[in-house]
Design an enzyme around this catalytic site. Structure first.
Site, PDB file in Angstrom:
ATOM      1  N   ASP A  98       0.856  -1.186   0.000  1.00 27.33           N
ATOM      2  CA  ASP A  98       0.000   0.000   0.000  1.00 27.33           C
ATOM      3  C   ASP A  98       0.900   1.248   0.000  1.00 27.33           C
ATOM      4  OD1 ASP A  98      -2.380   1.413   0.168  1.00 27.33           O
ATOM      5  OD2 ASP A  98      -2.462   1.329   2.361  1.00 27.33           O
ATOM      6  N   GLY A 195      -7.412   8.666   7.122  1.00 27.95           N
ATOM      7  CA  GLY A 195      -7.494   9.029   8.534  1.00 27.95           C
ATOM      8  C   GLY A 195      -8.887   8.868   9.127  1.00 27.95           C
ATOM      9  N   HIS A 228      -9.500   4.496  -1.790  1.00 27.45           N
ATOM     10  CA  HIS A 228      -8.637   4.598  -0.594  1.00 27.45           C
ATOM     11  C   HIS A 228      -9.398   5.349   0.486  1.00 27.45           C
ATOM     12  CE1 HIS A 228      -4.353   3.461  -1.674  1.00 27.45           C
ATOM     13  NE2 HIS A 228      -5.076   3.069  -2.696  1.00 27.45           N
ATOM     14  N   GLY A 229      -8.797   5.410   1.662  1.00 25.03           N
ATOM     15  CA  GLY A 229      -9.374   6.234   2.736  1.00 25.03           C
ATOM     16  C   GLY A 229     -10.837   5.930   2.970  1.00 25.03           C
ATOM     17  N   ASN A 271     -10.139   0.132   0.365  1.00 25.47           N
ATOM     18  CA  ASN A 271      -9.085   0.044   1.393  1.00 25.47           C
ATOM     19  C   ASN A 271      -9.575   0.496   2.762  1.00 25.47           C
ATOM     20  OD1 ASN A 271      -7.508  -0.555  -0.802  1.00 25.47           O
ATOM     21  ND2 ASN A 271      -5.957   1.009  -0.390  1.00 25.47           N
ATOM     22  N   ASP A 273      -8.233   0.668   6.881  1.00 20.93           N
ATOM     23  CA  ASP A 273      -7.173   0.487   7.867  1.00 20.93           C
ATOM     24  C   ASP A 273      -7.626   1.001   9.239  1.00 20.93           C
ATOM     25  OD1 ASP A 273      -4.827   0.214   9.253  1.00 20.93           O
ATOM     26  OD2 ASP A 273      -3.654   1.591   8.050  1.00 20.93           O
ATOM     27  N   ARG A 277      -7.594  -0.490  13.360  1.00 15.36           N
ATOM     28  CA  ARG A 277      -6.802   0.136  14.435  1.00 15.36           C
ATOM     29  C   ARG A 277      -7.694   0.452  15.627  1.00 15.36           C
ATOM     30  NH1 ARG A 277      -2.835   4.576  11.511  1.00 15.36           N
ATOM     31  NH2 ARG A 277      -2.209   3.294   9.749  1.00 15.36           N
ATOM     32  N   ARG A 317       0.334   0.416  16.479  1.00 15.61           N
ATOM     33  CA  ARG A 317       1.797   0.448  16.340  1.00 15.61           C
ATOM     34  C   ARG A 317       2.452   1.343  17.387  1.00 15.61           C
ATOM     35  NH1 ARG A 317       2.243   1.700  10.036  1.00 15.61           N
ATOM     36  NH2 ARG A 317       0.686   3.176  10.730  1.00 15.61           N
TER      37      ARG A 317
HETATM   38 ZN   LIG Z   1      -4.396   5.140   0.795  1.00 11.37          ZN
END
Ligand SMILES: [Zn+2]
Length: 385
Positions: A98, A195, A228-229, A271, A273, A277, A317
């Site tokens: 990515d 974000g 994305h995002g 995507n 993420d 988290r 992380r």
């Molecule tokens: Zn991205």
């Protein structure tokens, strides 16, 4: 099954009109859990490591400063974990880089065992983006590895990807980009944002993927579009984190309904993420709330201290450095570390399971052709002729 390149999965997604989530992994336990939950729903899987996540998996807890050597080591660690848990799997699995930031990062990931790479030249002028992407496509396709590019600028923060304002992708440029570079997939800017602070009630400009798709069909060019995002930032998880002493504010995602509506408009890969988290962070806070004696544990007490010191953050992380051996290699030395691994695995399964169902990739694994890298290299060669 051995890992497959991204291309056959995208072909199935475009042909059968389903959305395929792509989920970031930053630890061995995340890879294991993500594979297991995809298996449970008979969905093919795209696991992705961000460029800097590879640095983290290479042992750099200050991953923003990761060197190419760190990234190479980390790419190997992620690839080894994915191969270990995916080797006997009945579902096709793609390991995708990515936001590869330059040619060397992409080459390092491929060397480490990635079967697909993204080269993000979106900050460059169109001509330079085309040139860089073409160079990566040439190198990757010769090895049977698929490539995703990016055109247009998304707002927000995601590792080194930062932009204060967005520029929507021009559909004419997108078609031109596919023609000139030969990329398999293209990340477009149509209203999503990296974000956890995407703003309230984001509406996506679905006309953009519709326009690109329509032209591609007329020209007979293959190419999948990537969102994305696209984290949904579940409100219930944010509320739970804050209920456990977290200090998250201004958090908004893209609604599930908006994302689902984008799929028939031509978005194939989505995507996510941030959601993972958040769920992992909540689980860890919950663990220490429920079992106060673990706060002073020799092996995981340091995680509790980091959670307490950084209440406004939710990136695992930041909290996991005390157990890097577990993060990088999956070693579980004692019961306390096993409890943390359980937090990570359950967090991944909660979020990824939900989105596999919502995006519609449930039961689609059998529609994805199992193609080896060698075979894919041959196919790419023929496509060029
Ligand atoms: Zn991205």
């Amino acid at each position: 099954m051995p890992l497959i390149p991204l291309r056959p999965l995208l072909e199935a997604a475009v042909k059968h009109g389903f959305g395929q989530g792509a989920f970031n992994v930053n630890a061995v336990a995340q890879a294991k859990a993500a594979i297991e939950v995809h298996e449970m729903f008979r969905s093919a899987a795209i696991l992705q490591g961000a460029d800097l996540a590879n640095g983290f998996m290479g042992g750099r807890t200050d991953f923003m400063n990761a060197t190419l050597e760190d990234k190479k080591a980390g790419a190997k660690n992620i690839a080894n974990a994915v191969k270990r848990y995916g080797a006997d799997s009945e579902i096709p699995i793609v390991l995708h880089l990515d936001h590869g930031r330059d040619f060397d990062s992409c080459a390092a990931a491929i060397e480490g065992g990635y079967t697909s790479v993204m080269i993000d030249g979106s900050s460059l002028p169109f001509k330079d983006n085309v040139e860089l992407t073409r160079e990566v496509v040439k190198y990757a396709h010769a090895r049977g590895v698929s490539v995703e590019g990016e055109l247009g600028v998304l707002a927000g923060v995601e590792d080194h990807v930062f932009s204060a304002s967005s520029t929507y992708t021009n559909p004419l440029d997108a078609v031109e980009f596919f023609k000139k570079t030969g990329v398999d997939a293209l990340a477009i800017s149509y209203g999503t944002m990296h974000g956890a602070s995407k703003g309230k009630d984001v509406k996506l400009r679905k006309e953009i993927p519709v326009a690109i798709r329509e032209c591609m069909n007329h020209l007979g060019i293959f190419g999948a579009l990537v969102s994305h995002g696209s984290s949904t930032v579940p409100k219930y998880i944010v509320d739970e984190i804050n209920g456990l002493g977290g200090e998250l504010s201004g958090t908004y995602g893209i609604s599930i309904d908006e994302l689902k509506a984008a799929i028939p408009c031509g978005i194939s890969k989505i995507n996510v993420d941030t959601d993972i988290r958040l769920a992992v962070t909540r689980n860890m806070k919950e663990l220490f709330a429920k079992y106060p004696e673990k706060r002073t544990s020799a092996s995981i007490g340091g995680i509790y201290e980091l959670l307490e010191a950084k209440k406004n953050l939710f990136d695992p992380r930041v909290f996991l450095p005390p157990v890097m051996d577990t993060v990088m290699y999956g070693n579980v030395p004692d019961d306390d570390v096993a409890a943390i691994v359980d937090c990570v695995e359950r967090g991944v399964k909660e979020v990824v399971g939900t989105l596999i169902v919502q995006f519609g990739s449930v039961g689609k694994a059998p529609l994805v052709e199992q193609v080896s890298l060698d075979e894919m290299a041959e196919r790419y060669k023929k496509m060029e002729q």
